[in-house]
Design a protein around this motif. Structure first.
Motif, PDB file in Angstrom:
ATOM      1  N   PHE A   1      31.643  -5.766  -2.954  1.00 48.99           N
ATOM      2  CA  PHE A   1      31.409  -7.044  -3.641  1.00 48.99           C
ATOM      3  C   PHE A   1      31.334  -8.179  -2.622  1.00 48.99           C
ATOM      4  CE2 PHE A   1      32.916  -4.709  -7.344  1.00 48.99           C
ATOM      5  CZ  PHE A   1      32.241  -5.301  -8.405  1.00 48.99           C
ATOM      6  N   ILE A   2      32.316  -8.193  -1.707  1.00 51.51           N
ATOM      7  CA  ILE A   2      32.378  -9.267  -0.717  1.00 51.51           C
ATOM      8  C   ILE A   2      31.192  -9.199   0.237  1.00 51.51           C
ATOM      9  CG2 ILE A   2      33.762 -10.213   1.181  1.00 51.51           C
ATOM     10  CD1 ILE A   2      36.234  -9.076  -0.292  1.00 51.51           C
ATOM     11  N   ALA A   3      30.802  -7.995   0.635  1.00 52.39           N
ATOM     12  CA  ALA A   3      29.714  -7.836   1.590  1.00 52.39           C
ATOM     13  C   ALA A   3      28.379  -8.303   1.030  1.00 52.39           C
ATOM     14  CB  ALA A   3      29.618  -6.368   2.022  1.00 52.39           C
ATOM     15  N   VAL A   4      28.206  -8.162  -0.280  1.00 56.55           N
ATOM     16  CA  VAL A   4      26.935  -8.556  -0.895  1.00 56.55           C
ATOM     17  C   VAL A   4      26.822 -10.077  -1.003  1.00 56.55           C
ATOM     18  CG1 VAL A   4      25.656  -8.517  -3.075  1.00 56.55           C
ATOM     19  CG2 VAL A   4      26.564  -6.407  -2.137  1.00 56.55           C
ATOM     20  N   SER A   5      27.949 -10.785  -1.040  1.00 55.62           N
ATOM     21  CA  SER A   5      27.918 -12.227  -1.296  1.00 55.62           C
ATOM     22  C   SER A   5      27.077 -13.017  -0.290  1.00 55.62           C
ATOM     23  CB  SER A   5      29.333 -12.785  -1.386  1.00 55.62           C
ATOM     24  OG  SER A   5      30.035 -12.604  -0.185  1.00 55.62           O
ATOM     25  N   PRO A   6      27.187 -12.780   1.047  1.00 50.21           N
ATOM     26  CA  PRO A   6      26.335 -13.560   1.953  1.00 50.21           C
ATOM     27  C   PRO A   6      24.865 -13.172   1.871  1.00 50.21           C
ATOM     28  CG  PRO A   6      27.603 -11.943   3.188  1.00 50.21           C
ATOM     29  CD  PRO A   6      28.137 -11.934   1.795  1.00 50.21           C
ATOM     30  N   LEU A   7      24.560 -12.026   1.260  1.00 54.81           N
ATOM     31  CA  LEU A   7      23.171 -11.643   1.068  1.00 54.81           C
ATOM     32  C   LEU A   7      22.554 -12.347  -0.136  1.00 54.81           C
ATOM     33  CD1 LEU A   7      23.449  -7.773   1.664  1.00 54.81           C
ATOM     34  CD2 LEU A   7      22.972  -9.568   3.335  1.00 54.81           C
ATOM     35  N   LEU A   8      23.354 -12.565  -1.183  1.00 51.84           N
ATOM     36  CA  LEU A   8      22.834 -13.128  -2.433  1.00 51.84           C
ATOM     37  C   LEU A   8      23.091 -14.627  -2.576  1.00 51.84           C
ATOM     38  CD1 LEU A   8      23.846 -10.359  -5.022  1.00 51.84           C
ATOM     39  CD2 LEU A   8      21.656 -10.668  -3.852  1.00 51.84           C
ATOM     40  N   ALA A   9      24.265 -15.095  -2.143  1.00 55.82           N
ATOM     41  CA  ALA A   9      24.676 -16.465  -2.452  1.00 55.82           C
ATOM     42  C   ALA A   9      23.685 -17.526  -1.963  1.00 55.82           C
ATOM     43  CB  ALA A   9      26.075 -16.720  -1.893  1.00 55.82           C
TER      44      ALA A   9
END
Length: 433
Positions: A141-149
């Motif tokens: 979940f945390i790893a995806v955040s800088p990709l999507l945010a």
């Protein structure tokens, strides 16, 4: 007995909690120029809104740990999420940059509890044998955040302006708040034996800080990790103000560079099969220093264009992806009974160093990113110096000198077992997780 469906719901809700702060950090980055223009300040001043958020996260790490043990998980969580919602609405209504900077600090104090509580509740709801698996899911979940945010933020900024980013944050966290209130069971009964007096809390932190192994790897790792915060705060200045890229292009570049950090942290799991955390940390930090020196030398001479800047930042962030988990694991390895306090203090240093150092970005001009690159180099070099000076003392500390004398610990095993060193879960951004 909890069903598989209830486990899936709890994991999903913990995942939502764990990404509140990463999204609050990354989602408004494409709006830097628009915020600066509307509030009539340079983008470098808006970068201070990131620094104030990092400071809030660092301080919250220290305070929420005892609160979550004393009052249970839900009461501090409900308080913190409510504070985040109110501060987010305040950010959208901020009349000037100073108010926005202050409200971002309040927003971080509220949002920090979500990250701390989500990790603590893994132990509440799942048996020890499943903890690593659940934490791995939270890390995704945390790893995806800088990709999507940043991409989500760019869409909202383009459609409705920068204020919409903070209003959407308030709405989403408000939904999470309702789910916590009505559907999340209390995983930990309040423990009135936990002291909230400053004296005992500070005394325990001081004992931990005096441990040479913790001090060496916590400080060296925090200085290395400060490069990530400097990059996050400075990236809009480098790419949007400096290279004049669009907000959409910036969000794509930010996601691509995030792959370097995230990918290296996953490669670290494989490297630990053949090398110790000490070896990986030293070599990765050396790589970070060399990359930073090359970067700052070429930038001062005017050699680097966009492609070279992207390549050097990718390698620099990949090095941090290797240093961060190993430094954290090494710093925490001597502790057993007081591992929670040691983890909180480690998070305080990681976020605190990053916050204070990223304040230096305000010295940059909107079209001169050289001071940002200098900060990347200085922090990396200082981290290497701390490691080289302190690692000998850290290596010779006897087990009985551990900060938890009542809990024997095999120091030799921590030194020689790559698997053990790699087992301590650490979040990126932040955080650490």
């Amino acid at each position: 007995m909890p069903t598989q469906r209830s486990h899936l719901f709890i994991i999903s809700l913990l995942g939502a909690l764990s990404v509140i702060s990463p999204f609050a950090i990354d989602m408004y980055l494409p709006a830097f120029e628009q915020i600066a223009a509307e509030l009539a300040v340079p983008p470098t001043v808006i970068a201070l809104t990131l620094s104030s958020y990092f400071i809030g996260l660092a301080l919250g790490q220290v305070f929420y740990g005892p609160l979550l043990d004393r009052f249970g998980r839900k009461r501090p969580l409900l308080f913190g999420l409510s504070l985040f919602v109110l501060a987010s609405i305040g950010c959208a209504l901020a009349p000037d940059a100073n108010t926005l900077i202050a409200l971002r600090f309040v927003q971080a104090i509220g949002g920090c509890v979500a990250q701390v509580a989500s990790i603590a509740m893994v132990r509440d709801f799942f048996p020890a044998k499943d903890s690593a698996r659940v934490l791995s899911r939270l890390f995704l979940f945390i790893a995806v955040s800088p990709l999507l945010a940043p991409s989500i933020g760019w869409v909202m900024v383009a459609a409705a302006g920068w204020k919409s980013v903070f209003l959407v944050m308030a709405f989403i966290v408000g939904v999470v708040l309702a789910l916590v209130q009505f559907l999340l069971p209390e995983g930990h009964k309040p423990d009135t034996s936990i002291s909230l007096k400053p004296g005992p809390i500070l005394a325990e932190y001081l004992v931990i800080l005096r441990h040479p192994r913790f001090a060496t790897y916590a400080f060296a790792g925090a200085l290395s990790f400060a490069g990530l915060f400097t990059y996050v705060a400075g990236s809009p200045i480098i790419f949007i103000s400096g290279f004049r890229l669009s907000e959409g292009t910036f969000s794509i570049i930010f996601a691509v560079l995030a792959v370097g950090f995230i990918g290296a942290s996953q490669v670290n799991v494989l490297l630990l099969r053949w090398a110790t955390s000490e070896t990986i940390f030293l070599r990765a930090l050396l790589g970070q220093v060399v990359t930073a020196i090359v970067f700052v030398t070429g930038a001062g001479a005017g050699w680097w264009g966009l492609n070279e800047t992207l390549a050097l930042l990718f390698v620099f962030l990949a090095c941090i992806g290797l240093t961060n988990p190993n430094a954290s694991a090494l710093a925490l390895s001597p502790f057993t009974k007081n591992a929670g306090s040691a983890s909180a203090l480690l998070g305080f240093f990681q976020l605190g160093f990053g916050a204070l150092i990223s304040v230096g970005i305000s010295a940059a001009t909107p079209h001169d990113s050289f001071p940002i690159i200098v900060i990347l180099a200085v922090t990396a070099v200082c981290g290497l110096v701390v490691l080289l000076v302190g690692r000998r003392a850290a290596a010779v500390v006897a087990p009985e000198e551990s900060a938890a004398p009542s809990e024997p610990h095999d120091e030799v095993e921590a030194e020689t077992s790559p698997k053990r060193s790699g087992e301590v879960p650490v979040a990126p951004s932040g955080e650490a997780a």
